[in-house]
Motif scaffolding. Sequence first.
Motif, PDB file in Angstrom:
ATOM      1  N   PRO A 208      34.384  34.667  39.295  1.00 47.50           N
ATOM      2  CA  PRO A 208      34.204  35.334  40.439  1.00 47.50           C
ATOM      3  C   PRO A 208      35.952  35.920  40.564  1.00 47.50           C
ATOM      4  CG  PRO A 208      34.051  33.420  41.385  1.00 47.50           C
ATOM      5  CD  PRO A 208      33.965  33.202  40.025  1.00 47.50           C
ATOM      6  N   VAL A 209      35.993  37.192  40.747  1.00 49.53           N
ATOM      7  CA  VAL A 209      37.230  37.737  41.005  1.00 49.53           C
ATOM      8  C   VAL A 209      37.773  37.821  42.650  1.00 49.53           C
ATOM      9  CG1 VAL A 209      38.851  39.827  40.895  1.00 49.53           C
ATOM     10  CG2 VAL A 209      37.418  39.197  39.098  1.00 49.53           C
ATOM     11  N   SER A 210      38.552  37.139  43.186  1.00 46.18           N
ATOM     12  CA  SER A 210      38.840  37.128  44.376  1.00 46.18           C
ATOM     13  C   SER A 210      40.193  38.408  44.899  1.00 46.18           C
ATOM     14  CB  SER A 210      39.700  35.904  44.706  1.00 46.18           C
ATOM     15  OG  SER A 210      40.652  35.421  43.966  1.00 46.18           O
ATOM     16  N   ALA A 211      41.052  38.602  44.008  1.00 46.82           N
ATOM     17  CA  ALA A 211      42.058  39.693  44.136  1.00 46.82           C
ATOM     18  C   ALA A 211      42.491  40.607  43.018  1.00 46.82           C
ATOM     19  CB  ALA A 211      43.126  38.698  44.852  1.00 46.82           C
ATOM     20  N   ILE A 212      42.667  41.844  43.339  1.00 45.76           N
ATOM     21  CA  ILE A 212      43.194  42.583  42.503  1.00 45.76           C
ATOM     22  C   ILE A 212      44.524  43.457  43.111  1.00 45.76           C
ATOM     23  CG2 ILE A 212      42.802  44.876  41.292  1.00 45.76           C
ATOM     24  CD1 ILE A 212      39.948  44.182  41.232  1.00 45.76           C
ATOM     25  N   ARG A 213      45.483  43.265  42.142  1.00 44.15           N
ATOM     26  CA  ARG A 213      47.016  43.784  42.679  1.00 44.15           C
ATOM     27  C   ARG A 213      47.438  44.853  41.723  1.00 44.15           C
ATOM     28  NH1 ARG A 213      50.681  41.595  46.444  1.00 44.15           N
ATOM     29  NH2 ARG A 213      52.308  43.022  46.685  1.00 44.15           N
ATOM     30  N   TRP A 214      47.504  46.041  42.304  1.00 45.29           N
ATOM     31  CA  TRP A 214      47.719  47.020  41.198  1.00 45.29           C
ATOM     32  C   TRP A 214      48.958  48.041  41.959  1.00 45.29           C
ATOM     33  CZ3 TRP A 214      46.809  52.078  43.601  1.00 45.29           C
ATOM     34  CH2 TRP A 214      46.162  52.137  45.064  1.00 45.29           C
ATOM     35  N   ASP A 215      50.026  47.231  42.470  1.00 46.21           N
ATOM     36  CA  ASP A 215      51.239  48.174  42.682  1.00 46.21           C
ATOM     37  C   ASP A 215      52.400  47.640  41.851  1.00 46.21           C
ATOM     38  OD1 ASP A 215      51.274  45.657  43.773  1.00 46.21           O
ATOM     39  OD2 ASP A 215      52.185  46.042  45.718  1.00 46.21           O
ATOM     40  N   GLY A 216      52.087  46.858  41.015  1.00 48.99           N
ATOM     41  CA  GLY A 216      53.215  46.343  40.153  1.00 48.99           C
ATOM     42  C   GLY A 216      53.185  47.185  38.760  1.00 48.99           C
ATOM     43  N   PRO A 217      53.962  46.613  37.733  1.00 45.84           N
ATOM     44  CA  PRO A 217      53.809  47.262  36.572  1.00 45.84           C
ATOM     45  C   PRO A 217      52.444  47.065  35.540  1.00 45.84           C
ATOM     46  CG  PRO A 217      55.037  45.178  36.338  1.00 45.84           C
ATOM     47  CD  PRO A 217      54.554  45.246  37.802  1.00 45.84           C
ATOM     48  N   ASP A 218      51.654  46.339  36.140  1.00 43.08           N
ATOM     49  CA  ASP A 218      49.975  46.403  35.593  1.00 43.08           C
ATOM     50  C   ASP A 218      49.120  46.142  36.741  1.00 43.08           C
ATOM     51  OD1 ASP A 218      50.584  43.516  36.272  1.00 43.08           O
ATOM     52  OD2 ASP A 218      51.186  43.169  34.065  1.00 43.08           O
ATOM     53  N   VAL A 219      48.003  45.669  36.281  1.00 43.66           N
ATOM     54  CA  VAL A 219      46.890  45.200  37.188  1.00 43.66           C
ATOM     55  C   VAL A 219      46.693  43.747  37.008  1.00 43.66           C
ATOM     56  CG1 VAL A 219      44.551  45.415  37.926  1.00 43.66           C
ATOM     57  CG2 VAL A 219      45.595  47.565  37.218  1.00 43.66           C
ATOM     58  N   ALA A 220      46.873  43.114  38.154  1.00 43.76           N
ATOM     59  CA  ALA A 220      46.879  41.617  38.264  1.00 43.76           C
ATOM     60  C   ALA A 220      45.468  41.114  38.985  1.00 43.76           C
ATOM     61  CB  ALA A 220      48.181  40.776  39.040  1.00 43.76           C
ATOM     62  N   VAL A 221      44.588  40.356  38.126  1.00 40.16           N
ATOM     63  CA  VAL A 221      43.451  40.022  38.656  1.00 40.16           C
ATOM     64  C   VAL A 221      43.273  38.559  38.768  1.00 40.16           C
ATOM     65  CG1 VAL A 221      40.867  40.126  38.005  1.00 40.16           C
ATOM     66  CG2 VAL A 221      42.369  42.223  37.649  1.00 40.16           C
ATOM     67  N   THR A 222      42.925  38.042  39.788  1.00 42.46           N
ATOM     68  CA  THR A 222      42.786  36.632  40.369  1.00 42.46           C
ATOM     69  C   THR A 222      41.530  36.096  40.070  1.00 42.46           C
ATOM     70  OG1 THR A 222      44.816  36.742  41.380  1.00 42.46           O
ATOM     71  CG2 THR A 222      43.438  34.825  41.816  1.00 42.46           C
ATOM     72  N   THR A 223      41.263  35.036  39.313  1.00 43.73           N
ATOM     73  CA  THR A 223      40.015  34.277  39.160  1.00 43.73           C
ATOM     74  C   THR A 223      40.230  32.779  39.644  1.00 43.73           C
ATOM     75  OG1 THR A 223      39.993  33.744  37.064  1.00 43.73           O
ATOM     76  CG2 THR A 223      39.149  36.013  37.657  1.00 43.73           C
ATOM     77  N   PRO A 224      39.205  32.227  39.604  1.00 44.83           N
ATOM     78  CA  PRO A 224      39.357  30.494  39.673  1.00 44.83           C
ATOM     79  C   PRO A 224      40.298  30.183  38.654  1.00 44.83           C
ATOM     80  CG  PRO A 224      37.250  31.129  40.224  1.00 44.83           C
ATOM     81  CD  PRO A 224      37.737  32.390  39.652  1.00 44.83           C
ATOM     82  N   ALA A 225      40.236  30.651  37.319  1.00 41.40           N
ATOM     83  CA  ALA A 225      40.877  30.227  36.089  1.00 41.40           C
ATOM     84  C   ALA A 225      42.537  30.768  36.284  1.00 41.40           C
ATOM     85  CB  ALA A 225      40.320  30.674  34.989  1.00 41.40           C
ATOM     86  N   GLY A 226      42.607  31.518  37.244  1.00 41.38           N
ATOM     87  CA  GLY A 226      44.409  32.067  37.236  1.00 41.38           C
ATOM     88  C   GLY A 226      44.223  33.461  37.483  1.00 41.38           C
ATOM     89  N   THR A 227      45.493  34.096  37.035  1.00 43.22           N
ATOM     90  CA  THR A 227      45.495  35.258  37.204  1.00 43.22           C
ATOM     91  C   THR A 227      45.786  35.868  35.837  1.00 43.22           C
ATOM     92  OG1 THR A 227      46.563  35.238  39.479  1.00 43.22           O
ATOM     93  CG2 THR A 227      47.038  37.386  38.269  1.00 43.22           C
ATOM     94  N   LEU A 228      45.381  37.257  35.570  1.00 41.89           N
ATOM     95  CA  LEU A 228      45.388  37.785  34.063  1.00 41.89           C
ATOM     96  C   LEU A 228      45.894  39.090  34.782  1.00 41.89           C
ATOM     97  CD1 LEU A 228      41.607  37.093  32.700  1.00 41.89           C
ATOM     98  CD2 LEU A 228      44.027  36.269  31.815  1.00 41.89           C
TER      99      LEU A 228
END
Length: 425
Positions: A208-228
């Motif tokens: 399950p995705v808990s966070a999406i950050r999209w103001d940096g140089p890419d899109v950072a997607v956070t899950t229980p396994a870490g951030t991709l």
Amino acid sequence: MAAALALPARNARAADVDVIVIGAGAAGLAAAHDLKAAGRKAIVLEARDRVGGRAFTDASLGPSYDAGAMFIHWAERNPWVRIARELGIETRNESWGGGFQVFASGKPMPEADRQRRRGAFGQIDRRLDAADLSRRDLSIRDLLSDLGPDVSPIASSGLLLSIGEESDRISARDYQRLWAGDDLVVPSGYGNLVARHGAGLDIRLNQPVSAIRWDGPDVAVTTPAGTLHANACIVTVPVGVLKAGTIRFTPALPSRTRNALDGLGMGALTKIALKVEGERFGIAPGTSFLEAGSPSRLMNFDMFPEGKDLVIAYCGGDYARELSVAGPEAARAHVTELLTQMVGADIGKAVTEMAFPAWWTDPFSRGSYSVCLPGRAAAREQLAEPIGGRIFIAGEATAGGGAMTVGGATLAGRTAAAAVARIKA
């Protein structure tokens, strides 16, 4: 129209993957397949422990049934007809089985009342065909209001078993544009078909995705396994999940996207399956029993479909929400009581197990499918607008005339994938 937000230039840091697709339902699978065909590296993150989303063939009772989507709607243009054929999976025309019986408070409804109901149901299509909603949208309830206090509630009540929502919360303009056509069924299960279509994709379950950050140089997607990190992200989770704030966006979603979500709700079409073994009580397999004593509390029973040891109850709207919140045991007791009123006490004794995938209280769905609120028919197109040139929301909610269907979700996923494929990695 992209969100008006100045984004920093992408730096030289290599993303973990080109595209992240959130959700392994029909839209997510379609997007991932098309991205793969375009030579783009994509992974699919799925919160559940299975593929398919709201297309789910449940076999927990032994005999299987589609607990979510059941029909390949408007089959003339639905992509699942071709997908099924390519996978060698049978589809066939919908069958009405063993007939249809209507009850009021557990007793057969008098023929005159039944005919009045049938005539009232037909008013929805007649009114929609004649209505000019180009200048002013209405709710379905308002569209039917001049039928009078006796007929209007009956006319609109049928939508509880198709849209799964109360008529005062349904945009007549949006409902008017929904595609129509022939319906097909998948004997082996529509959910099973969708799950099969996931073969060959990089799908990561229980993420399950808990966070999406999209103001940096890419899109950072956070899950229980870490951030991709990815160059782009296609979000295919249901509207109910987006509205609940389960996924935290940084920065917050643009005002146009939030406004679009405000214009959409989630219906609560619900199925409650009972395993009934042994005696058939003289009922032909596939017969439908409709408890229609109260227009606001319709319950349809599919009796022993295809000869299976199952009775599947359907309801929608606030009635379904009440049962979902009450929980499985309360729902089982209520549905069994209705059955015994129609069939007799012995059928209650024959109920051995139940299955109740309550979409309304499911944290990964929060409803059955999207519904446009009156006056907000533009919300679907608005929700599909790209966000910052790198985030794309896609699913049945953004499918226009194909909304509320697996086929529509598939087409929406493909549209999003095509937009992402045009972005330079």
